[in-house]
Design a protein around this motif. Structure first.
Motif, PDB file in Angstrom:
ATOM      1  N   LEU A 192       0.766  -1.351  -0.129  1.00 55.02           N
ATOM      2  CA  LEU A 192       0.093  -0.012   0.079  1.00 55.02           C
ATOM      3  C   LEU A 192       0.985   1.354  -0.027  1.00 55.02           C
ATOM      4  CD1 LEU A 192      -2.777  -1.426   2.350  1.00 55.02           C
ATOM      5  CD2 LEU A 192      -3.035  -0.793   0.074  1.00 55.02           C
ATOM      6  N   ASN A 193       1.938   1.167   0.675  1.00 55.71           N
ATOM      7  CA  ASN A 193       2.786   2.404   0.759  1.00 55.71           C
ATOM      8  C   ASN A 193       3.508   2.681  -0.407  1.00 55.71           C
ATOM      9  OD1 ASN A 193       2.560   3.225   3.473  1.00 55.71           O
ATOM     10  ND2 ASN A 193       4.270   1.610   4.078  1.00 55.71           N
ATOM     11  N   ALA A 194       3.851   1.449  -1.468  1.00 58.10           N
ATOM     12  CA  ALA A 194       4.472   1.765  -2.533  1.00 58.10           C
ATOM     13  C   ALA A 194       3.597   2.366  -3.631  1.00 58.10           C
ATOM     14  CB  ALA A 194       5.221   0.473  -2.936  1.00 58.10           C
ATOM     15  N   ALA A 195       2.250   1.718  -3.548  1.00 57.66           N
ATOM     16  CA  ALA A 195       1.222   2.279  -4.489  1.00 57.66           C
ATOM     17  C   ALA A 195       1.042   3.617  -4.264  1.00 57.66           C
ATOM     18  CB  ALA A 195      -0.015   1.176  -4.235  1.00 57.66           C
ATOM     19  N   TYR A 196       0.635   4.193  -2.904  1.00 57.17           N
ATOM     20  CA  TYR A 196       0.497   5.395  -2.729  1.00 57.17           C
ATOM     21  C   TYR A 196       1.726   6.274  -3.238  1.00 57.17           C
ATOM     22  CZ  TYR A 196      -1.486   9.477  -0.183  1.00 57.17           C
ATOM     23  OH  TYR A 196      -1.971  10.908   0.057  1.00 57.17           O
ATOM     24  N   ARG A 197       2.839   5.915  -2.710  1.00 64.42           N
ATOM     25  CA  ARG A 197       3.853   6.761  -3.145  1.00 64.42           C
ATOM     26  C   ARG A 197       4.069   6.923  -4.705  1.00 64.42           C
ATOM     27  NH1 ARG A 197       8.335   8.957  -1.114  1.00 64.42           N
ATOM     28  NH2 ARG A 197       8.215   7.843   1.047  1.00 64.42           N
ATOM     29  N   GLU A 198       3.848   5.788  -5.524  1.00 63.78           N
ATOM     30  CA  GLU A 198       3.790   5.782  -6.908  1.00 63.78           C
ATOM     31  C   GLU A 198       2.641   6.804  -7.407  1.00 63.78           C
ATOM     32  OE1 GLU A 198       4.775   4.942 -10.811  1.00 63.78           O
ATOM     33  OE2 GLU A 198       6.007   4.187  -9.101  1.00 63.78           O
ATOM     34  N   ARG A 199       1.536   6.733  -6.808  1.00 64.27           N
ATOM     35  CA  ARG A 199       0.468   7.507  -7.488  1.00 64.27           C
ATOM     36  C   ARG A 199       0.592   8.917  -7.194  1.00 64.27           C
ATOM     37  NH1 ARG A 199      -6.082   6.940  -6.571  1.00 64.27           N
ATOM     38  NH2 ARG A 199      -6.581   8.615  -7.777  1.00 64.27           N
ATOM     39  N   PHE A 200       0.896   9.352  -5.668  1.00 64.59           N
ATOM     40  CA  PHE A 200       1.011  10.899  -5.391  1.00 64.59           C
ATOM     41  C   PHE A 200       2.522  11.290  -5.296  1.00 64.59           C
ATOM     42  CE2 PHE A 200      -2.837   8.993  -3.790  1.00 64.59           C
ATOM     43  CZ  PHE A 200      -3.901   9.666  -4.468  1.00 64.59           C
ATOM     44  N   GLY A 201       3.566  10.651  -5.296  1.00 63.14           N
ATOM     45  CA  GLY A 201       4.896  11.041  -4.924  1.00 63.14           C
ATOM     46  C   GLY A 201       5.482  11.614  -3.747  1.00 63.14           C
ATOM     47  N   PHE A 202       4.660  11.012  -2.901  1.00 59.25           N
ATOM     48  CA  PHE A 202       4.982  11.225  -1.581  1.00 59.25           C
ATOM     49  C   PHE A 202       4.594  10.136  -0.499  1.00 59.25           C
ATOM     50  CE2 PHE A 202       1.828  14.569  -2.428  1.00 59.25           C
ATOM     51  CZ  PHE A 202       0.991  14.086  -1.438  1.00 59.25           C
ATOM     52  N   PRO A 203       4.846   9.944   0.632  1.00 61.63           N
ATOM     53  CA  PRO A 203       4.401   8.868   1.607  1.00 61.63           C
ATOM     54  C   PRO A 203       2.863   9.340   1.876  1.00 61.63           C
ATOM     55  CG  PRO A 203       5.806   9.912   2.920  1.00 61.63           C
ATOM     56  CD  PRO A 203       5.982  10.413   1.498  1.00 61.63           C
ATOM     57  N   PHE A 204       1.993   8.050   2.258  1.00 65.30           N
ATOM     58  CA  PHE A 204       0.705   8.233   2.875  1.00 65.30           C
ATOM     59  C   PHE A 204       0.908   8.875   4.385  1.00 65.30           C
ATOM     60  CE2 PHE A 204      -2.763   6.382   5.425  1.00 65.30           C
ATOM     61  CZ  PHE A 204      -3.871   6.918   4.846  1.00 65.30           C
ATOM     62  N   ILE A 205       0.138   9.755   4.603  1.00 62.93           N
ATOM     63  CA  ILE A 205       0.299  10.583   5.781  1.00 62.93           C
ATOM     64  C   ILE A 205      -0.913  10.627   6.490  1.00 62.93           C
ATOM     65  CG2 ILE A 205       1.075  12.653   7.120  1.00 62.93           C
ATOM     66  CD1 ILE A 205       2.791  13.235   4.728  1.00 62.93           C
ATOM     67  N   ILE A 206      -1.046  10.137   7.837  1.00 63.60           N
ATOM     68  CA  ILE A 206      -2.284   9.938   8.491  1.00 63.60           C
ATOM     69  C   ILE A 206      -1.876  10.060  10.085  1.00 63.60           C
ATOM     70  CG2 ILE A 206      -2.504   7.518   8.736  1.00 63.60           C
ATOM     71  CD1 ILE A 206      -5.435   7.880   8.528  1.00 63.60           C
ATOM     72  N   ALA A 207      -2.988  10.827  10.589  1.00 63.75           N
ATOM     73  CA  ALA A 207      -2.707  10.906  12.155  1.00 63.75           C
ATOM     74  C   ALA A 207      -3.362   9.404  12.640  1.00 63.75           C
ATOM     75  CB  ALA A 207      -3.741  11.973  12.766  1.00 63.75           C
ATOM     76  N   VAL A 208      -2.199   8.889  13.115  1.00 62.67           N
ATOM     77  CA  VAL A 208      -2.276   7.574  13.469  1.00 62.67           C
ATOM     78  C   VAL A 208      -3.011   7.303  14.899  1.00 62.67           C
ATOM     79  CG1 VAL A 208      -1.048   5.485  13.984  1.00 62.67           C
ATOM     80  CG2 VAL A 208      -0.725   6.470  12.037  1.00 62.67           C
ATOM     81  N   ARG A 209      -2.477   8.202  15.890  1.00 61.70           N
ATOM     82  CA  ARG A 209      -3.114   8.151  17.332  1.00 61.70           C
ATOM     83  C   ARG A 209      -4.505   8.008  17.350  1.00 61.70           C
ATOM     84  NH1 ARG A 209       0.398   8.382  21.070  1.00 61.70           N
ATOM     85  NH2 ARG A 209       1.807   9.581  20.049  1.00 61.70           N
ATOM     86  N   GLY A 210      -5.266   6.968  18.063  1.00 63.70           N
ATOM     87  CA  GLY A 210      -6.461   6.656  18.191  1.00 63.70           C
ATOM     88  C   GLY A 210      -7.118   5.817  17.244  1.00 63.70           C
ATOM     89  N   ARG A 211      -6.313   5.365  16.210  1.00 59.85           N
ATOM     90  CA  ARG A 211      -6.720   4.418  15.208  1.00 59.85           C
ATOM     91  C   ARG A 211      -5.894   2.974  15.632  1.00 59.85           C
ATOM     92  NH1 ARG A 211      -8.676   7.473  10.419  1.00 59.85           N
ATOM     93  NH2 ARG A 211      -8.148   9.758  10.805  1.00 59.85           N
ATOM     94  N   SER A 212      -6.835   2.114  14.945  1.00 60.24           N
ATOM     95  CA  SER A 212      -6.419   0.922  14.994  1.00 60.24           C
ATOM     96  C   SER A 212      -5.593   0.476  13.726  1.00 60.24           C
ATOM     97  CB  SER A 212      -7.458  -0.344  15.378  1.00 60.24           C
ATOM     98  OG  SER A 212      -8.235  -0.383  14.042  1.00 60.24           O
ATOM     99  N   ARG A 213      -4.841  -0.705  13.776  1.00 59.32           N
ATOM    100  CA  ARG A 213      -4.183  -0.966  12.490  1.00 59.32           C
ATOM    101  C   ARG A 213      -5.089  -1.424  11.439  1.00 59.32           C
ATOM    102  NH1 ARG A 213      -1.659  -6.447  13.643  1.00 59.32           N
ATOM    103  NH2 ARG A 213      -0.590  -5.275  15.398  1.00 59.32           N
TER     104      ARG A 213
END
Length: 135
Positions: free
Chosen positions: A108-129
């Motif tokens: 998923l990280n590779a696909a996102y970076r390929e599409r947008f040119g930077f890593p997927f960034i999300i506020a992780v705290r309070g979310r489950s895997r």
């Protein structure tokens, strides 16, 4: 020294040293707002820092985004992230993944970076895997 007035009394270098890590790997944000002091409230300081990012040249904004570690990526597995990133990713269990979940994040990280040119960034705290994978 968390008092805003005390922060304003710092010289430029001390101000940048104190606030340079607020935006990960981007002390330039604190450098950009140092001359605009004083700020009446912390919210104004934060807004000024956000404006510095928004109005930075495109190449600098892209470098800023690329300074973020990938979720459950190589930096996480090597324990090479900042303490704040390690804590945030650890809060969602991204620091101890079964191999199949690690592989899913890598894909998923590779696909996102390929599409947008930077890593997927999300506020992780309070979310489950599972919540993060579903995004």
């Amino acid at each position: 020294m968390s008092d805003l007035a005390a922060i304003h009394r710092l010289d430029r270098d001390a101000f940048v040293a104190m606030l340079g890590g607020v935006f990960e790997h981007a002390a330039w944000v604190a450098e950009a707002v140092a001359p605009a002091r004083p700020f009446a409230r912390v919210a104004e300081l934060h807004a000024a820092m956000m404006d510095a990012v928004r109005h930075a040249p495109e190449a600098r904004r892209l470098a800023f985004l690329n300074g973020h570690p990938e979720l459950a990526g190589p930096e996480a597995r090597a324990r090479a992230m900042t303490a704040d990133s390690a804590s945030e990713q650890g809060s969602a269990g991204l620091d101890h993944l079964p191999p199949e979940d690690a592989a899913a994040f890598d894909r998923l990280n590779a696909a996102y970076r390929e599409r947008f040119g930077f890593p997927f960034i999300i506020a992780v705290r309070g979310r489950s895997r599972a919540e993060i994978l579903a995004v």
